[in-house]
Design a protein around this motif. Structure first.
Motif, PDB file in Angstrom:
ATOM      1  N   UNK A 266       0.858  -1.187   0.000  1.00 33.66           N
ATOM      2  CA  UNK A 266       0.000   0.000   0.000  1.00 33.66           C
ATOM      3  C   UNK A 266       0.891   1.233   0.000  1.00 33.66           C
ATOM      4  N   UNK A 267       0.304   2.368  -0.395  1.00 36.19           N
ATOM      5  CA  UNK A 267       1.028   3.640  -0.422  1.00 36.19           C
ATOM      6  C   UNK A 267       0.517   4.529   0.708  1.00 36.19           C
ATOM      7  N   UNK A 268       1.266   4.709   1.792  1.00 38.11           N
ATOM      8  CA  UNK A 268       0.811   5.552   2.905  1.00 38.11           C
ATOM      9  C   UNK A 268       0.628   7.006   2.458  1.00 38.11           C
ATOM     10  N   UNK A 269      -0.389   7.659   3.040  1.00 37.19           N
ATOM     11  CA  UNK A 269      -0.640   9.064   2.677  1.00 37.19           C
ATOM     12  C   UNK A 269      -0.080  10.043   3.692  1.00 37.19           C
ATOM     13  N   UNK A 270       0.626   9.519   4.716  1.00 35.83           N
ATOM     14  CA  UNK A 270       1.227  10.393   5.716  1.00 35.83           C
ATOM     15  C   UNK A 270       0.347  10.687   6.901  1.00 35.83           C
ATOM     16  N   UNK A 271      -0.918  10.231   6.875  1.00 33.53           N
ATOM     17  CA  UNK A 271      -1.840  10.469   7.983  1.00 33.53           C
ATOM     18  C   UNK A 271      -2.239   9.178   8.691  1.00 33.53           C
ATOM     19  N   UNK A 272      -1.570   8.083   8.348  1.00 34.57           N
ATOM     20  CA  UNK A 272      -1.912   6.799   8.946  1.00 34.57           C
ATOM     21  C   UNK A 272      -2.844   5.961   8.089  1.00 34.57           C
ATOM     22  N   UNK A 273      -3.229   6.475   6.934  1.00 35.81           N
ATOM     23  CA  UNK A 273      -4.097   5.738   6.020  1.00 35.81           C
ATOM     24  C   UNK A 273      -3.349   5.446   4.720  1.00 35.81           C
ATOM     25  N   UNK A 274      -3.958   4.595   3.893  1.00 36.45           N
ATOM     26  CA  UNK A 274      -3.373   4.269   2.600  1.00 36.45           C
ATOM     27  C   UNK A 274      -4.056   5.075   1.501  1.00 36.45           C
ATOM     28  N   UNK A 275      -3.294   5.458   0.489  1.00 40.85           N
ATOM     29  CA  UNK A 275      -3.847   6.202  -0.633  1.00 40.85           C
ATOM     30  C   UNK A 275      -4.714   5.287  -1.508  1.00 40.85           C
ATOM     31  N   UNK A 276      -5.700   5.875  -2.123  1.00 34.38           N
ATOM     32  CA  UNK A 276      -6.430   5.161  -3.160  1.00 34.38           C
ATOM     33  C   UNK A 276      -5.568   5.143  -4.416  1.00 34.38           C
ATOM     34  N   UNK A 277      -5.597   4.034  -5.125  1.00 38.44           N
ATOM     35  CA  UNK A 277      -4.768   3.903  -6.319  1.00 38.44           C
ATOM     36  C   UNK A 277      -5.650   3.587  -7.520  1.00 38.44           C
ATOM     37  N   UNK A 278      -5.090   3.798  -8.688  1.00 37.59           N
ATOM     38  CA  UNK A 278      -5.798   3.479  -9.930  1.00 37.59           C
ATOM     39  C   UNK A 278      -5.896   1.958 -10.051  1.00 37.59           C
ATOM     40  N   UNK A 279      -7.074   1.475 -10.328  1.00 41.29           N
ATOM     41  CA  UNK A 279      -7.288   0.038 -10.428  1.00 41.29           C
ATOM     42  C   UNK A 279      -6.586  -0.515 -11.675  1.00 41.29           C
ATOM     43  N   UNK A 280      -5.875  -1.624 -11.489  1.00 40.72           N
ATOM     44  CA  UNK A 280      -5.231  -2.289 -12.618  1.00 40.72           C
ATOM     45  C   UNK A 280      -6.206  -3.267 -13.257  1.00 40.72           C
ATOM     46  N   UNK A 281      -6.359  -3.173 -14.568  1.00 38.90           N
ATOM     47  CA  UNK A 281      -7.289  -4.032 -15.283  1.00 38.90           C
ATOM     48  C   UNK A 281      -6.526  -5.074 -16.093  1.00 38.90           C
ATOM     49  N   UNK A 282      -6.797  -6.357 -15.865  1.00 42.41           N
ATOM     50  CA  UNK A 282      -6.160  -7.405 -16.686  1.00 42.41           C
ATOM     51  C   UNK A 282      -6.533  -7.213 -18.155  1.00 42.41           C
ATOM     52  N   UNK A 283      -5.586  -7.484 -19.034  1.00 41.49           N
ATOM     53  CA  UNK A 283      -5.821  -7.311 -20.468  1.00 41.49           C
ATOM     54  C   UNK A 283      -5.853  -8.661 -21.186  1.00 41.49           C
ATOM     55  N   UNK A 284      -4.771  -9.401 -21.079  1.00 47.69           N
ATOM     56  CA  UNK A 284      -4.678 -10.669 -21.796  1.00 47.69           C
ATOM     57  C   UNK A 284      -5.405 -11.781 -21.042  1.00 47.69           C
ATOM     58  N   UNK A 285      -5.597 -12.887 -21.728  1.00 50.32           N
ATOM     59  CA  UNK A 285      -6.212 -14.059 -21.093  1.00 50.32           C
ATOM     60  C   UNK A 285      -5.361 -14.541 -19.925  1.00 50.32           C
ATOM     61  N   UNK A 286      -4.032 -14.459 -20.099  1.00 52.88           N
ATOM     62  CA  UNK A 286      -3.132 -14.870 -19.025  1.00 52.88           C
ATOM     63  C   UNK A 286      -3.256 -13.954 -17.821  1.00 52.88           C
ATOM     64  N   UNK A 287      -3.403 -12.632 -18.066  1.00 55.21           N
ATOM     65  CA  UNK A 287      -3.588 -11.681 -16.965  1.00 55.21           C
ATOM     66  C   UNK A 287      -4.814 -12.059 -16.133  1.00 55.21           C
ATOM     67  N   UNK A 288      -5.916 -12.374 -16.808  1.00 61.46           N
ATOM     68  CA  UNK A 288      -7.149 -12.741 -16.114  1.00 61.46           C
ATOM     69  C   UNK A 288      -6.969 -14.028 -15.318  1.00 61.46           C
ATOM     70  N   UNK A 289      -6.251 -14.988 -15.892  1.00 59.33           N
ATOM     71  CA  UNK A 289      -6.021 -16.266 -15.203  1.00 59.33           C
ATOM     72  C   UNK A 289      -5.202 -16.061 -13.933  1.00 59.33           C
ATOM     73  N   UNK A 290      -4.133 -15.267 -14.056  1.00 59.77           N
ATOM     74  CA  UNK A 290      -3.269 -15.028 -12.901  1.00 59.77           C
ATOM     75  C   UNK A 290      -4.005 -14.236 -11.827  1.00 59.77           C
ATOM     76  N   UNK A 291      -4.810 -13.244 -12.229  1.00 58.86           N
ATOM     77  CA  UNK A 291      -5.559 -12.441 -11.263  1.00 58.86           C
ATOM     78  C   UNK A 291      -6.542 -13.312 -10.481  1.00 58.86           C
ATOM     79  N   UNK A 292      -7.211 -14.234 -11.165  1.00 51.33           N
ATOM     80  CA  UNK A 292      -8.167 -15.105 -10.494  1.00 51.33           C
ATOM     81  C   UNK A 292      -7.458 -16.020  -9.493  1.00 51.33           C
ATOM     82  N   UNK A 293      -6.298 -16.530  -9.866  1.00 55.79           N
ATOM     83  CA  UNK A 293      -5.569 -17.401  -8.946  1.00 55.79           C
ATOM     84  C   UNK A 293      -4.976 -16.602  -7.782  1.00 55.79           C
TER      85      UNK A 293
END
Length: 330
Positions: A266-293
């Motif tokens: 996680x990326x700390x924001x300096x106040x004790x919380x974590x920053x919100x980040x841009x969601x990573x979207x799987x692209x290839x079939x392999x990306x989707x397989x690895x994300x599910x596992x």
């Protein structure tokens, strides 16, 4: 020298490679490995090698330039394996101790010829020791399921959100038989995951969940090591990075697998919380397989993290479920 079933060591990091004021997770794991190894070697009275590093949820950051106590105790034994339960403690300003993280380690005893050798059986004598023994056996079921899932992952690493660290091993951090210590390998895993996550989110990051690493073969001085890191899953604030360590002779074009890890950053924001980040979207079939596992591995290890650890009482060591959900959301 008498056989010991528990050991306690104290560490402190004054300087380090991290720009943060806390100790990197890889360094903490290295401290855990040193303490747990001493405990396993004392019990078995032989050389040992790391076979497994359990899951660690860092409920409290470990501050730099602060004495840190690491406790280790034997909780279970197999024919040649010693199961060690550890916890990392810091003193509270108000008095008493605060647990930063806990971890289960497994070591295998080896003789002078490098072959595994039997260890003395650990026999629980109290109700608490019996609970620890049963808990250690139960965790082996989850570890097997995680290992099966990892073994089914693709052997190739895509170039999307990935990096490779490659270097020749030269370190004094080794076991008496010359093999590189498991804690050092864990530091490499944490470092690769940190760089991969920082490149993705453009912020400094810290590890909130690490471990769950099975070691398949040892590394020796002079080996060429490859540490591959790949972003495989994100939540609203978390980044799951799959890390694979391979090693072999420098002339070997097909190095062998050493270990796999799936740290959560996680990326700390300096106040004790974590920053919100841009969601990573799987692209290839392999990306989707690895994300599910990766989700499957997350759920399996959360099943053990959400269970109170029977260290010294029924409530001590329990992890707040809301913290796990935040650290590793679906």
């Amino acid at each position: 020298m008498p056989r010991r079933s528990s050991i306690e060591l104290t560490f402190r990091e004054v300087t380090g490679s991290s720009r943060d004021s806390t100790v990197p997770a890889g360094v903490v794991v290295d401290w855990i490995d040193k303490t747990a190894y001493a405990c396993a070697a004392s019990w078995s009275r032989s050389q040992c090698v790391t076979a497994y590093v359990g899951n660690m949820h860092f409920t409290v950051p470990v501050p730099r330039d602060t004495p840190v106590t690491v406790q280790a105790r034997v909780v279970h034994t197999g024919r040649a394996s010693v199961h060690i339960q550890t916890r990392v403690l810091i003193k509270k300003e108000s008095g008493g101790w605060q647990t930063c993280t806990e971890c289960f380690m497994i070591y295998v005893a080896v003789g002078p010829d490098g072959e595994v050798e039997p260890v003395p059986s650990f026999e629980p004598t109290t109700d608490l020791e019996c609970r620890r023994d049963v808990d250690a056996a139960r965790r082996m079921i989850y570890r097997k399921r995680v290992e099966e899932t990892i073994q089914s992952l693709p052997k190739t690493f895509s170039s999307s959100e990935a990096l490779t660290l490659r270097f020749l091993v030269s370190t004094e951090e080794r076991y008496p038989d010359g093999k590189v210590r498991g804690g050092v390998v864990m530091k490499w895993i944490d470092q690769a995951a940190e760089i991969c996550a920082e490149r993705y989110c453009d912020y400094d990051v810290v590890t909130v969940l690490s471990g769950g690493v099975r070691f398949y073969r040892p590394i020796t001085i002079g080996d060429l090591v490859e540490v591959d890191a790949r972003l495989v899953l994100t939540g609203s604030k978390s980044m799951h990075v799959l890390v694979r360590v391979r090693a072999g002779d420098r002339w070997d074009r097909n190095p062998e697998d050493v270990a796999y890890g799936l740290p959560v950053m996680v990326a700390p924001d300096g106040t004790g919380s974590a920053r919100r980040i841009v969601r990573w979207e799987p692209i290839s079939e392999e990306d989707h397989e690895v994300a599910e596992k990766a989700r499957r591995i997350r759920d399996l290890r959360n099943a053990t993290l959400l269970t109170p650890s029977p260290y010294s009482g029924p409530n001590e060591g329990a992890v707040d479920p809301t913290t796990i959900t935040e650290a590793a959301p679906g």
